[in-house]
Design an enzyme around this catalytic site. Sequence first.
Site, PDB file in Angstrom:
ATOM      1  N   GLU A  85      25.533   2.224  92.718  1.00 32.29           N
ATOM      2  CA  GLU A  85      25.024   3.835  92.518  1.00 32.29           C
ATOM      3  C   GLU A  85      25.676   4.417  91.786  1.00 32.29           C
ATOM      4  O   GLU A  85      25.960   5.807  92.292  1.00 32.29           O
ATOM      5  CB  GLU A  85      24.485   4.204  93.836  1.00 32.29           C
ATOM      6  CG  GLU A  85      23.243   3.426  94.512  1.00 32.29           C
ATOM      7  CD  GLU A  85      22.385   3.858  95.600  1.00 32.29           C
ATOM      8  OE1 GLU A  85      22.332   5.107  95.430  1.00 32.29           O
ATOM      9  OE2 GLU A  85      21.843   3.181  96.263  1.00 32.29           O
TER      10      GLU A  85
ATOM     11  N   PHE B 188      22.408  -7.720  89.190  1.00 29.53           N
ATOM     12  CA  PHE B 188      22.906  -7.237  90.539  1.00 29.53           C
ATOM     13  C   PHE B 188      21.954  -6.337  91.149  1.00 29.53           C
ATOM     14  O   PHE B 188      22.242  -5.325  91.706  1.00 29.53           O
ATOM     15  CB  PHE B 188      24.094  -6.424  90.273  1.00 29.53           C
ATOM     16  CG  PHE B 188      25.243  -6.913  89.320  1.00 29.53           C
ATOM     17  CD1 PHE B 188      25.615  -8.187  89.577  1.00 29.53           C
ATOM     18  CD2 PHE B 188      25.937  -6.150  88.521  1.00 29.53           C
ATOM     19  CE1 PHE B 188      26.685  -8.756  88.815  1.00 29.53           C
ATOM     20  CE2 PHE B 188      27.023  -6.585  87.922  1.00 29.53           C
ATOM     21  CZ  PHE B 188      27.461  -7.748  87.751  1.00 29.53           C
TER      22      PHE B 188
ATOM     23  N   GLN C 283      46.335  -2.168 108.359  1.00 32.51           N
ATOM     24  CA  GLN C 283      47.751  -2.053 108.371  1.00 32.51           C
ATOM     25  C   GLN C 283      48.057  -1.819 109.801  1.00 32.51           C
ATOM     26  O   GLN C 283      49.105  -2.197 110.365  1.00 32.51           O
ATOM     27  CB  GLN C 283      48.381  -0.557 107.545  1.00 32.51           C
ATOM     28  CG  GLN C 283      49.780  -0.544 107.367  1.00 32.51           C
ATOM     29  CD  GLN C 283      50.090  -1.636 106.377  1.00 32.51           C
ATOM     30  OE1 GLN C 283      49.455  -2.460 105.885  1.00 32.51           O
ATOM     31  NE2 GLN C 283      51.525  -1.868 106.632  1.00 32.51           N
TER      32      GLN C 283
ATOM     33  N   PRO D  38      22.557  -6.824  82.119  1.00 31.46           N
ATOM     34  CA  PRO D  38      24.046  -7.423  81.727  1.00 31.46           C
ATOM     35  C   PRO D  38      24.822  -6.655  80.733  1.00 31.46           C
ATOM     36  O   PRO D  38      26.053  -6.377  80.819  1.00 31.46           O
ATOM     37  CB  PRO D  38      23.592  -8.743  81.075  1.00 31.46           C
ATOM     38  CG  PRO D  38      22.411  -8.935  81.822  1.00 31.46           C
ATOM     39  CD  PRO D  38      21.644  -7.603  81.990  1.00 31.46           C
TER      40      PRO D  38
ATOM     41  N   THR E  50      30.037   4.148  89.705  1.00 29.21           N
ATOM     42  CA  THR E  50      31.313   4.034  90.244  1.00 29.21           C
ATOM     43  C   THR E  50      32.068   5.457  90.151  1.00 29.21           C
ATOM     44  O   THR E  50      31.324   6.413  89.994  1.00 29.21           O
ATOM     45  CB  THR E  50      32.111   3.531  88.817  1.00 29.21           C
ATOM     46  OG1 THR E  50      31.905   4.381  87.758  1.00 29.21           O
ATOM     47  CG2 THR E  50      31.702   2.093  88.527  1.00 29.21           C
TER      48      THR E  50
ATOM     49  N   GLY F 270      25.456  -0.732  82.525  1.00 30.17           N
ATOM     50  CA  GLY F 270      25.914  -0.504  83.838  1.00 30.17           C
ATOM     51  C   GLY F 270      26.065   0.812  83.925  1.00 30.17           C
ATOM     52  O   GLY F 270      25.218   1.513  84.307  1.00 30.17           O
TER      53      GLY F 270
HETATM   54  N1  COS Z   1      18.589  14.604  87.438  1.00 29.39           N
HETATM   55  C1  COS Z   1      17.711  14.877  86.813  1.00 29.39           C
HETATM   56  N2  COS Z   1      17.815  14.601  85.397  1.00 29.39           N
HETATM   57  C2  COS Z   1      19.047  14.291  85.006  1.00 29.39           C
HETATM   58  C3  COS Z   1      20.065  13.884  85.874  1.00 29.39           C
HETATM   59  C4  COS Z   1      19.698  14.090  87.087  1.00 29.39           C
HETATM   60  N3  COS Z   1      20.835  13.954  88.277  1.00 29.39           N
HETATM   61  N4  COS Z   1      21.315  13.657  85.197  1.00 29.39           N
HETATM   62  C5  COS Z   1      20.734  13.223  83.953  1.00 29.39           C
HETATM   63  N5  COS Z   1      19.501  13.913  83.767  1.00 29.39           N
HETATM   64  C6  COS Z   1      18.664  14.004  82.380  1.00 29.39           C
HETATM   65  C7  COS Z   1      19.382  14.794  81.505  1.00 29.39           C
HETATM   66  O1  COS Z   1      19.208  16.344  81.810  1.00 29.39           O
HETATM   67  C8  COS Z   1      18.991  14.619  80.174  1.00 29.39           C
HETATM   68  O2  COS Z   1      17.638  15.029  79.859  1.00 29.39           O
HETATM   69  P1  COS Z   1      17.395  15.691  78.385  1.00 29.39           P
HETATM   70  O3  COS Z   1      17.362  14.380  77.550  1.00 29.39           O
HETATM   71  O4  COS Z   1      15.936  16.153  78.663  1.00 29.39           O
HETATM   72  O5  COS Z   1      18.552  16.585  78.152  1.00 29.39           O
HETATM   73  C9  COS Z   1      18.699  13.063  80.435  1.00 29.39           C
HETATM   74  O6  COS Z   1      18.721  12.865  81.697  1.00 29.39           O
HETATM   75  C10 COS Z   1      19.872  12.202  79.928  1.00 29.39           C
HETATM   76  O7  COS Z   1      20.958  12.543  80.508  1.00 29.39           O
HETATM   77  P2  COS Z   1      22.620  12.530  79.988  1.00 29.39           P
HETATM   78  O8  COS Z   1      22.472  12.826  78.457  1.00 29.39           O
HETATM   79  O9  COS Z   1      23.386  13.544  80.800  1.00 29.39           O
HETATM   80  O10 COS Z   1      22.826  10.975  80.045  1.00 29.39           O
HETATM   81  P3  COS Z   1      24.476  10.330  79.762  1.00 29.39           P
HETATM   82  O11 COS Z   1      23.882   8.817  79.449  1.00 29.39           O
HETATM   83  O12 COS Z   1      25.383  10.994  79.151  1.00 29.39           O
HETATM   84  O13 COS Z   1      24.967  10.076  81.368  1.00 29.39           O
HETATM   85  C11 COS Z   1      24.953   9.072  83.448  1.00 29.39           C
HETATM   86  C12 COS Z   1      24.134   9.589  82.374  1.00 29.39           C
HETATM   87  C13 COS Z   1      26.353   8.473  83.029  1.00 29.39           C
HETATM   88  C14 COS Z   1      25.493  10.054  84.606  1.00 29.39           C
HETATM   89  C15 COS Z   1      23.996   8.141  84.113  1.00 29.39           C
HETATM   90  O14 COS Z   1      24.027   7.004  82.998  1.00 29.39           O
HETATM   91  C16 COS Z   1      24.652   7.580  85.386  1.00 29.39           C
HETATM   92  O15 COS Z   1      24.529   7.890  86.362  1.00 29.39           O
HETATM   93  N6  COS Z   1      25.118   6.000  85.243  1.00 29.39           N
HETATM   94  C17 COS Z   1      25.478   5.380  86.423  1.00 29.39           C
HETATM   95  C18 COS Z   1      24.338   4.523  86.630  1.00 29.39           C
HETATM   96  C19 COS Z   1      24.313   3.963  88.108  1.00 29.39           C
HETATM   97  O16 COS Z   1      24.466   4.809  88.939  1.00 29.39           O
HETATM   98  N7  COS Z   1      24.094   2.637  87.913  1.00 29.39           N
HETATM   99  C20 COS Z   1      24.157   2.041  89.432  1.00 29.39           C
HETATM  100  C21 COS Z   1      23.107   1.122  89.268  1.00 29.39           C
HETATM  101  S1  COS Z   1      21.945   1.676  90.355  1.00 29.39           S
HETATM  102  S2  COS Z   1      22.178   0.829  92.210  1.00 29.39           S
END
Ligand code: COS
Length: 384
Positions: A364, A155, A337, A127, A366, A130
Site C-alpha cells: 500500500e 502480488f 534484542q 510486473p 513504500t 509498482g
Molecule cells: N486522492 C484523490 N486523487 C488523487 C490522490 C488521492 N490521494 N492522489 C493523486 N490523485 C489524483 C491527482 O490529483 C491527479 O489528478 P489530476 O490528473 O486530475 O490532476 C491524479 O490522481 C494523478 O496523480 P499524480 O499526478 O500525483 O500521480 P503520480 O504518478 O505523480 O503519483 C503516487 C502518484 C506516487 C502517489 C501513486 O502512484 C502511489 O500512491 N503509488 C504507490 C502505489 C501503491 O501504493 N501501490 C501499492 C499496491 S496496492 S496494495
Amino acid sequence: MALDKDVFDQLIGTVRRFVAEKLVPREAEVADADQMPAGIVQEMRELGLFGLSIPQEYGGLGLSVEEEVRIIVELGRTSPAFRSVFGTNNGIGSQGIVIDGTQVQKRKYLPRLASGEIVGAFALTEPGSGSDAKSLTTSARKKGSDYTLNGTKRFITNAPSAGLFTVMARSDPDNKGAGGISAFLVEAGTPGLALGSPDKKMGQQGAHICDVIFEDCRVPADSLIGGVEGRGFKTAMKVLDRGRLTISGMCIGNAERLIADSLRYAREREQFGEPIAEFQLVQAMLADSETECYAARSMVMDAARRKDAGESITKAAAMCKYYCSEMVGRVADRAVQIHGGAGYIAEYGIERFYRDVRLYRLYEGTSQIQQLIIAREMLKEAER
Ligand code: COS
C-alpha cells in the site's frame, strides 16, 4: 461514532477475547501449515469481521474510521495473517465500490463482501508497475457494450481465495496518464481470468498472494466502477488513503503485542542474579518502544477522527503509514534484542513477527512513496 458506545465496547471486548483465546494459541500452527483453518474463518464471519467498514444498509457494521482502527489495533495483537483473511473486504477489496460504485454495484456486491460470502481483492500492481502505479499497462478495450481485459497483475493479496477483483486497467490507450485508467469489478471464474501459483513469502504465512492474469477476459459494461471511464486511478488513490490508516492500526497492535511480550520476558529472564528488566540498557529499549508506539497511536487516532469529520487525509494517512510501519520495524528489532537468542529461534514467535511486520513498509505504498506524498502535499499547501 457510528455505533452506540455500549455496543461498541461490547464489540471491542468480543474481538479482544477472540484474539486472545482463539487466534493467539494457533499462531504457530497457521504459520507452519501456511493455511488458515476453515473454522476460524467461519468464526470471523459470525463476528462480522468481514464487514467492519461496510455501511449497515449493505449488511456491514458501518464503523467509523476511528472505530475501525480501534478494532484493528486489537486484531494486531496476533499474527497479521489472521487480519489478512478479511482485511481486503474492509479495505482495498471493497472501498472502491463504497467510495465510487453505483447503487447497483453496491447492492450487488457489498452484502456478500460484508458477510464474508466472497473475498475481495484489489488488482493495481503489475510486473512493470509498482510504486509508479500510473504506468500500468493492463488494457480494457471496449467492444460493443463489453470490455476486454488483457494484462497481468502481481502480488495480489487474497487473490487465491477472492470472489471479486477490483481491477485497474487502461481503458484509453491514447492517454498514458491517470485519466486513461478505469476501475472494473471482475468476478472470479470469468473466462479469461487465471491465477498464478501462490508466491512464497518472507512472512505472514497463512495469508496468500499470487498473480492474476487476464487474457481476453470479457466483462460487461456495468462492471465499470461508477459507470464512468477514466476515474480508476483516483478511485485507487482514495482507497489507498483509507487503507493506509488501517495498516497503521495493525502496526500499532503488533507493536503493542511485541512490547507486552518483551516486558514479560524481561521481567522473567534473569542474568547476573536479577531480571534483565532491572538493567537500564534493557529499560531504554522498552522505553523507546513504548514511547514510539504511544506517538503512533496518538497520530493515527487523530487522523482517523479527521477522516470521520470529512477532512482530506492524504497527507495524514501517508504520515501515519510511514511512521507506524517504520516504528513497528524498530519495535520488532528491539523485541528480538531483548529476547536475545530466544528472539531468534521460532519457539517464542518473536522472529516470526519480525518477518511479518517487514511487509508494512512495502505494501500500500513504500515508505519512500509516503515521504513523496507528504512532501508533495506540503508543497501544495505552501502554494495555496
Ligand atoms: N486522492 C484523490 N486523487 C488523487 C490522490 C488521492 N490521494 N492522489 C493523486 N490523485 C489524483 C491527482 O490529483 C491527479 O489528478 P489530476 O490528473 O486530475 O490532476 C491524479 O490522481 C494523478 O496523480 P499524480 O499526478 O500525483 O500521480 P503520480 O504518478 O505523480 O503519483 C503516487 C502518484 C506516487 C502517489 C501513486 O502512484 C502511489 O500512491 N503509488 C504507490 C502505489 C501503491 O501504493 N501501490 C501499492 C499496491 S496496492 S496494495
